[in-house]
Scaffold this motif. Structure first.
Motif, mmCIF file in Angstrom:
data_model
loop_
_atom_site.group_PDB
_atom_site.id
_atom_site.type_symbol
_atom_site.label_atom_id
_atom_site.label_comp_id
_atom_site.label_asym_id
_atom_site.label_seq_id
_atom_site.Cartn_x
_atom_site.Cartn_y
_atom_site.Cartn_z
ATOM 1 N N ASP A 1 50.811 42.640 42.849
ATOM 2 C CA ASP A 1 51.016 41.779 41.633
ATOM 3 C C ASP A 1 50.428 42.402 40.468
ATOM 4 O OD1 ASP A 1 52.124 39.314 42.891
ATOM 5 O OD2 ASP A 1 50.181 38.401 43.610
ATOM 6 N N MET A 2 49.504 43.170 40.420
ATOM 7 C CA MET A 2 48.824 43.784 39.407
ATOM 8 C C MET A 2 49.720 44.953 38.921
ATOM 9 S SD MET A 2 46.002 42.746 38.326
ATOM 10 C CE MET A 2 45.374 41.088 38.667
ATOM 11 N N ASP A 3 50.496 45.691 39.829
ATOM 12 C CA ASP A 3 51.199 46.592 39.390
ATOM 13 C C ASP A 3 52.525 46.052 38.767
ATOM 14 O OD1 ASP A 3 50.039 48.607 40.618
ATOM 15 O OD2 ASP A 3 51.010 48.851 42.541
ATOM 16 N N THR A 4 52.984 44.949 39.203
ATOM 17 C CA THR A 4 53.929 44.124 38.453
ATOM 18 C C THR A 4 53.577 43.806 37.107
ATOM 19 O OG1 THR A 4 55.023 43.286 40.536
ATOM 20 C CG2 THR A 4 55.382 42.050 38.680
ATOM 21 N N PRO B 1 40.151 38.936 45.152
ATOM 22 C CA PRO B 1 39.697 40.442 44.981
ATOM 23 C C PRO B 1 39.388 41.106 46.396
ATOM 24 C CG PRO B 1 38.749 38.887 43.264
ATOM 25 C CD PRO B 1 39.501 38.094 44.232
ATOM 26 N N PRO B 2 39.581 42.294 46.657
ATOM 27 C CA PRO B 2 38.996 42.832 47.903
ATOM 28 C C PRO B 2 37.567 42.853 48.137
ATOM 29 C CG PRO B 2 40.807 44.135 46.887
ATOM 30 C CD PRO B 2 40.662 43.129 45.785
ATOM 31 N N LYS B 3 36.833 43.018 47.010
ATOM 32 C CA LYS B 3 35.392 42.966 47.127
ATOM 33 C C LYS B 3 34.940 41.212 47.381
ATOM 34 C CE LYS B 3 33.976 43.232 42.474
ATOM 35 N NZ LYS B 3 33.369 44.047 41.334
ATOM 36 N N ASN C 1 38.086 41.040 32.868
ATOM 37 C CA ASN C 1 38.170 40.385 34.281
ATOM 38 C C ASN C 1 38.038 41.986 35.280
ATOM 39 O OD1 ASN C 1 38.810 37.405 34.596
ATOM 40 N ND2 ASN C 1 39.843 38.295 32.904
ATOM 41 N N HIS C 2 38.579 42.997 34.744
ATOM 42 C CA HIS C 2 38.715 44.167 35.695
ATOM 43 C C HIS C 2 37.101 44.490 35.863
ATOM 44 C CE1 HIS C 2 42.958 45.912 35.449
ATOM 45 N NE2 HIS C 2 42.694 44.634 36.033
ATOM 46 N N LYS C 3 36.068 44.359 34.798
ATOM 47 C CA LYS C 3 34.895 44.599 34.998
ATOM 48 C C LYS C 3 34.208 43.879 35.923
ATOM 49 C CE LYS C 3 32.845 45.926 30.851
ATOM 50 N NZ LYS C 3 32.434 45.799 29.530
ATOM 51 N N PHE D 1 35.788 41.831 38.569
ATOM 52 C CA PHE D 1 36.482 41.653 39.733
ATOM 53 C C PHE D 1 37.036 43.077 40.522
ATOM 54 C CE2 PHE D 1 36.935 37.445 37.414
ATOM 55 C CZ PHE D 1 36.178 36.819 38.321
ATOM 56 N N ARG D 2 37.570 43.906 39.830
ATOM 57 C CA ARG D 2 37.987 45.127 40.514
ATOM 58 C C ARG D 2 37.264 46.031 41.073
ATOM 59 N NH1 ARG D 2 42.273 48.906 36.996
ATOM 60 N NH2 ARG D 2 43.269 50.067 38.792
HETATM 61 C C1 HEM Z 1 47.552 42.637 31.355
HETATM 62 C C2 HEM Z 1 46.557 42.378 32.013
HETATM 63 C C3 HEM Z 1 46.211 43.221 33.317
HETATM 64 C C4 HEM Z 1 47.027 44.446 33.843
HETATM 65 C C5 HEM Z 1 47.930 45.388 32.901
HETATM 66 C C6 HEM Z 1 46.263 44.691 34.912
HETATM 67 C C7 HEM Z 1 46.543 45.959 35.785
HETATM 68 C C8 HEM Z 1 46.051 46.558 36.926
HETATM 69 C C9 HEM Z 1 46.373 47.641 37.895
HETATM 70 C C10 HEM Z 1 47.505 48.709 37.308
HETATM 71 C C11 HEM Z 1 45.623 47.605 38.740
HETATM 72 C C12 HEM Z 1 45.707 48.669 40.157
HETATM 73 C C13 HEM Z 1 46.597 48.150 41.078
HETATM 74 C C14 HEM Z 1 46.915 48.754 42.342
HETATM 75 O O1 HEM Z 1 45.700 49.212 42.867
HETATM 76 O O2 HEM Z 1 47.924 49.279 42.670
HETATM 77 C C15 HEM Z 1 44.705 46.366 38.828
HETATM 78 C C16 HEM Z 1 44.078 45.986 39.897
HETATM 79 C C17 HEM Z 1 43.259 44.893 39.795
HETATM 80 N N1 HEM Z 1 43.124 43.754 38.880
HETATM 81 FE FE1 HEM Z 1 44.297 43.603 37.328
HETATM 82 N N2 HEM Z 1 45.462 43.767 35.467
HETATM 83 C C18 HEM Z 1 45.259 42.916 34.522
HETATM 84 C C19 HEM Z 1 44.715 41.638 34.518
HETATM 85 C C20 HEM Z 1 43.937 41.146 35.583
HETATM 86 C C21 HEM Z 1 43.107 39.894 35.716
HETATM 87 C C22 HEM Z 1 43.139 38.729 34.468
HETATM 88 C C23 HEM Z 1 42.574 40.035 36.742
HETATM 89 C C24 HEM Z 1 41.443 38.847 37.113
HETATM 90 C C25 HEM Z 1 41.330 37.730 36.862
HETATM 91 C C26 HEM Z 1 42.514 41.236 37.461
HETATM 92 C C27 HEM Z 1 41.895 41.479 38.709
HETATM 93 C C28 HEM Z 1 42.441 42.711 39.353
HETATM 94 C C29 HEM Z 1 41.850 43.237 40.476
HETATM 95 C C30 HEM Z 1 40.746 42.408 41.355
HETATM 96 C C31 HEM Z 1 42.136 44.468 40.995
HETATM 97 C C32 HEM Z 1 42.033 45.267 42.258
HETATM 98 C C33 HEM Z 1 43.037 44.976 43.125
HETATM 99 C C34 HEM Z 1 42.991 45.673 44.377
HETATM 100 O O3 HEM Z 1 42.331 46.907 44.520
HETATM 101 O O4 HEM Z 1 43.653 45.382 45.560
HETATM 102 N N3 HEM Z 1 43.470 42.002 36.494
HETATM 103 N N4 HEM Z 1 45.014 45.486 37.751
#
Ligand code: HEM
Length: 106
Positions: free
Chosen positions: A6-9, A45-47, A101-103, A105-106
């Motif tokens: 979903d994040m890649d999309t 989130p995985p963590k 949010n990345h700070k 949850f990621r």
């Molecule tokens: C324009 C907004 C955003 C963009 C462009 C974006 C982009 C990305 C990308 C490229 C990744 C790496 C995916 C991968 O491992 O293949 C990622 C991971 C992640 N993002 Fe986002 N993100 C956005 C917003 C958000 C928001 C709003 C949240 C939470 C409320 C979020 C939570 C996460 C989490 C938890 C991961 C780790 C996923 C995993 O490792 O399985 N992101 N995001």
């Protein structure tokens, strides 16, 4: 889809949102981002896999996605009025939501 997909999309469509000069491409890309952000709420989130759906952490995660969805809707409303520059301006603000949010949850 799983959260990473979903994040890649979201990321792939966000690039198009920021770079396109076509209102139709802008609208389609925003809609694709929106659908992926809604789908992301089905994942954790995985963590935080061990957290309950009604835990403060997962509620906060959902709140972050809802913030992004709200901003996407603002941008879409402008795109639907043909206001390309204003819609892209609103879309610039997604970055702050992403980074905050990345700070957490990621
Ligand atoms: C324009 C907004 C955003 C963009 C462009 C974006 C982009 C990305 C990308 C490229 C990744 C790496 C995916 C991968 O491992 O293949 C990622 C991971 C992640 N993002 Fe986002 N993100 C956005 C917003 C958000 C928001 C709003 C949240 C939470 C409320 C979020 C939570 C996460 C989490 C938890 C991961 C780790 C996923 C995993 O490792 O399985 N992101 N995001």
């Amino acid at each position: 889809a799983d959260l990473a997909d979903d994040m890649d999309t979201i990321a792939g469509n966000y690039k198009k949102v920021l770079s396109t000069d076509s209102t139709d491409t802008l609208k389609q890309s925003l809609q694709n981002m929106r659908a992926a952000a809604v789908d992301a709420k089905q994942s954790k989130p995985p963590k935080m896999e061990d957290k309950a759906n009604d835990s403060p952490e997962i509620k906060d995660f959902h709140h972050g996605l809802d913030t992004l969805i709200g901003q996407i809707d603002q941008s879409l409303a402008l795109a639907n009025q043909g206001k390309l520059a204003e819609a892209k301006q609103v879309a610039q603000g997604f970055k702050q939501t992403r980074d905050a949010n990345h700070k957490k949850f990621r």
